[in-house]
Motif scaffolding. Structure first.
Motif, PDB file in Angstrom:
ATOM      1  N   UNK A 138       0.820  -1.188   0.017  1.00 23.33           N
ATOM      2  CA  UNK A 138       0.124  -0.157   0.009  1.00 23.33           C
ATOM      3  C   UNK A 138       1.021   1.249  -0.101  1.00 23.33           C
ATOM      4  N   UNK A 139       1.361   1.695  -1.200  1.00 18.66           N
ATOM      5  CA  UNK A 139       2.243   2.884  -1.365  1.00 18.66           C
ATOM      6  C   UNK A 139       1.496   3.977  -1.944  1.00 18.66           C
ATOM      7  N   UNK A 140       1.164   3.948  -3.190  1.00 17.76           N
ATOM      8  CA  UNK A 140       0.567   4.883  -3.751  1.00 17.76           C
ATOM      9  C   UNK A 140       1.172   6.336  -4.134  1.00 17.76           C
ATOM     10  N   UNK A 141       2.389   6.350  -3.893  1.00 19.88           N
ATOM     11  CA  UNK A 141       2.924   7.710  -4.055  1.00 19.88           C
ATOM     12  C   UNK A 141       3.492   7.699  -5.595  1.00 19.88           C
ATOM     13  N   UNK A 142       3.055   8.893  -6.038  1.00 18.59           N
ATOM     14  CA  UNK A 142       3.491   9.195  -7.391  1.00 18.59           C
ATOM     15  C   UNK A 142       4.998   9.534  -7.327  1.00 18.59           C
ATOM     16  N   UNK A 143       5.521   9.833  -6.311  1.00 22.28           N
ATOM     17  CA  UNK A 143       7.198  10.124  -6.034  1.00 22.28           C
ATOM     18  C   UNK A 143       7.558   9.343  -5.163  1.00 22.28           C
ATOM     19  N   UNK A 144       8.020   7.707  -5.362  1.00 21.13           N
ATOM     20  CA  UNK A 144       8.267   6.931  -4.319  1.00 21.13           C
ATOM     21  C   UNK A 144       9.490   7.257  -3.508  1.00 21.13           C
ATOM     22  N   UNK A 145      10.101   8.276  -3.527  1.00 18.81           N
ATOM     23  CA  UNK A 145      11.295   8.547  -2.916  1.00 18.81           C
ATOM     24  C   UNK A 145      10.746   9.488  -1.751  1.00 18.81           C
ATOM     25  N   UNK A 223      -9.791   7.720  -3.432  1.00 21.42           N
ATOM     26  CA  UNK A 223      -9.677   8.832  -2.251  1.00 21.42           C
ATOM     27  C   UNK A 223      -7.840   8.563  -1.606  1.00 21.42           C
ATOM     28  N   UNK A 224      -7.635   7.617  -1.485  1.00 20.84           N
ATOM     29  CA  UNK A 224      -6.256   7.251  -0.671  1.00 20.84           C
ATOM     30  C   UNK A 224      -5.137   7.980  -1.713  1.00 20.84           C
ATOM     31  N   UNK A 225      -5.355   7.633  -2.651  1.00 20.99           N
ATOM     32  CA  UNK A 225      -4.330   8.082  -3.905  1.00 20.99           C
ATOM     33  C   UNK A 225      -4.207   9.559  -3.922  1.00 20.99           C
ATOM     34  N   UNK A 226      -5.482  10.145  -3.794  1.00 19.02           N
ATOM     35  CA  UNK A 226      -5.749  11.604  -3.902  1.00 19.02           C
ATOM     36  C   UNK A 226      -4.995  12.190  -2.735  1.00 19.02           C
ATOM     37  N   UNK A 227      -5.428  11.607  -1.607  1.00 22.11           N
ATOM     38  CA  UNK A 227      -4.617  12.104  -0.169  1.00 22.11           C
ATOM     39  C   UNK A 227      -3.379  12.000  -0.160  1.00 22.11           C
ATOM     40  N   UNK A 228      -2.759  10.803  -0.517  1.00 22.56           N
ATOM     41  CA  UNK A 228      -1.440  10.607  -0.375  1.00 22.56           C
ATOM     42  C   UNK A 228      -0.595  11.690  -1.034  1.00 22.56           C
ATOM     43  N   UNK A 229      -1.097  11.872  -2.387  1.00 17.47           N
ATOM     44  CA  UNK A 229      -0.208  12.856  -3.396  1.00 17.47           C
ATOM     45  C   UNK A 229      -0.747  14.336  -3.117  1.00 17.47           C
TER      46      UNK A 229
END
Length: 349
Positions: A138-145, A223-229
């Motif tokens: 469960x990552x979902x970061x567009x920038x994984x760094x 929703x999680x993707x939009x919040x994470x990023x």
């Protein structure tokens, strides 16, 4: 990005990897990119599909491609290498548009393109955590760094905050029920993979609701993707900066895939294309005339042919504006840009 989808699908459903509304986007940008040295900022470079088409169609122009995903930058850079110094890739979030232009010594540009959402490459890479049809971290970061992951959100947000995220960004009717179940289950074991979250959603969402509206995990993953990023926050910051960045004759083109995104674009473009003169003023002085005009009539959508060929085009809304006069420091878009840049200087939350 190329292409973009509004949901959290796995990108392995046979949809073609073609940019959404490609021909129309190029058609809208081309008039602004005919002069020698014209610059387009592709703020959502992705795999470089839109940029490649612009570089082919507008031989006098060059492209500055911004993406927060290092892997996307590398792949797009390989794809566009044949264009030499007509392409410059920059690792950044698009809400740092003003900083990127400052670093490159560009006072103004001739076009800005934003193709919002998540790219096919991110969906296709199971290790990125965007997919709900296969078990993955469960990552979902567009920038994984950098930044928090979807697992961080699930395991640390209070139930009230989770409910707000799911209802606002996912328009999930069962947001509170899902949030309560997540908080309850994480006390036993933290959430780390998508498979366990999907199982919980199947258990929590009533069977009649699961049979309509697509996959039951679609709204939660979106929703999680939009919040994470911080997607809506970034959009609120980049829109005024993009409008301010283009010179006279320059155009800003935005493709959005979510009602909240399109609403933000519509508001920003409406402010930029509306006179600041009092409504009862008999003669509007030039300095109070709007600096921008709409190029599209409302939001354009993909036709049935493109939707059938590329299902990810189904929810696209495309809007474009053109600058017709320099902005004044007192204009609404200029003031909004200044405020947004000040907020952005503190970093995204």
């Amino acid at each position: 990005m190329t292409p973009t989808t509004a949901d959290g699908g796995d990108g392995q459903d046979g949809a073609t990897h073609e940019p959404v509304l490609l021909a129309r986007v190029v058609e809208l940008l081309a008039p602004a990119l005919q002069r020698d040295g014209a610059v387009l900022v592709d703020g959502t470079l992705g795999l470089g599909g839109h940029s490649a088409a612009v570089l082919e169609a507008c031989p006098a122009a060059r492209v500055v491609g911004i993406d927060r995903d290092p892997a996307a930058l590398e792949r797009a850079g390989d794809r566009l290498a044949a264009h030499g110094d007509r392409f410059t890739g920059v690792h950044a979030t698009y809400d740092r548009l003003a900083d990127v232009l400052d670093d490159l010594g560009l006072d103004t540009v001739d076009g800005v393109l934003l193709d919002l959402g998540v790219s096919s490459m991110q969906l296709d890479r199971l290790d990125r955590g965007f997919a709900y049809r296969a078990d993955s971290p469960l990552d979902m970061r567009m920038d994984p760094t950098t930044g928090r992951t979807a697992a961080d959100v699930l395991n640390t947000y209070p139930a009230a905050d989770l409910t707000l995220v799911l209802s606002r960004y996912g328009e999930e009717k069962f947001a509170r029920r899902i949030a309560d179940a997540i908080v309850r289950e994480r006390t036993t074991e933290p959430f780390t993979t998508s498979g366990r979250l999907v199982e919980l959603l199947y258990d929590v969402i009533p069977a009649p609701a699961r049979r309509t509206g697509g996959h039951p995990a679609k709204r939660t993953f979106q929703a999680l993707r939009m919040e994470v990023n911080d997607e809506l926050g970034g959009l609120d910051r980049v829109l005024p900066a993009a409008l301010q960045a283009v010179g006279v004759g320059g155009r800003v083109v935005v493709e959005s895939y979510h009602s909240l995104e399109d609403r933000a674009v519509k508001r920003a473009f409406a402010r930029a294309t509306t006179s600041s003169a009092p409504p009862d003023l008999p003669v509007v002085p030039p300095e109070l005339e709007p600096a921008m005009v709409a190029v599209t009539r409302g939001a354009e959508q993909a036709d049935d042919v493109e939707r059938a060929r590329n299902p990810r085009a189904a929810s696209v809304r495309l809007r474009a504006v053109e600058r017709v006069r320099p902005s004044s420091p007192s204009s609404p878009s200029s003031q909004s840009s200044t405020r947004s840049q000040r907020r952005a200087s503190g970093g995204a939350r």
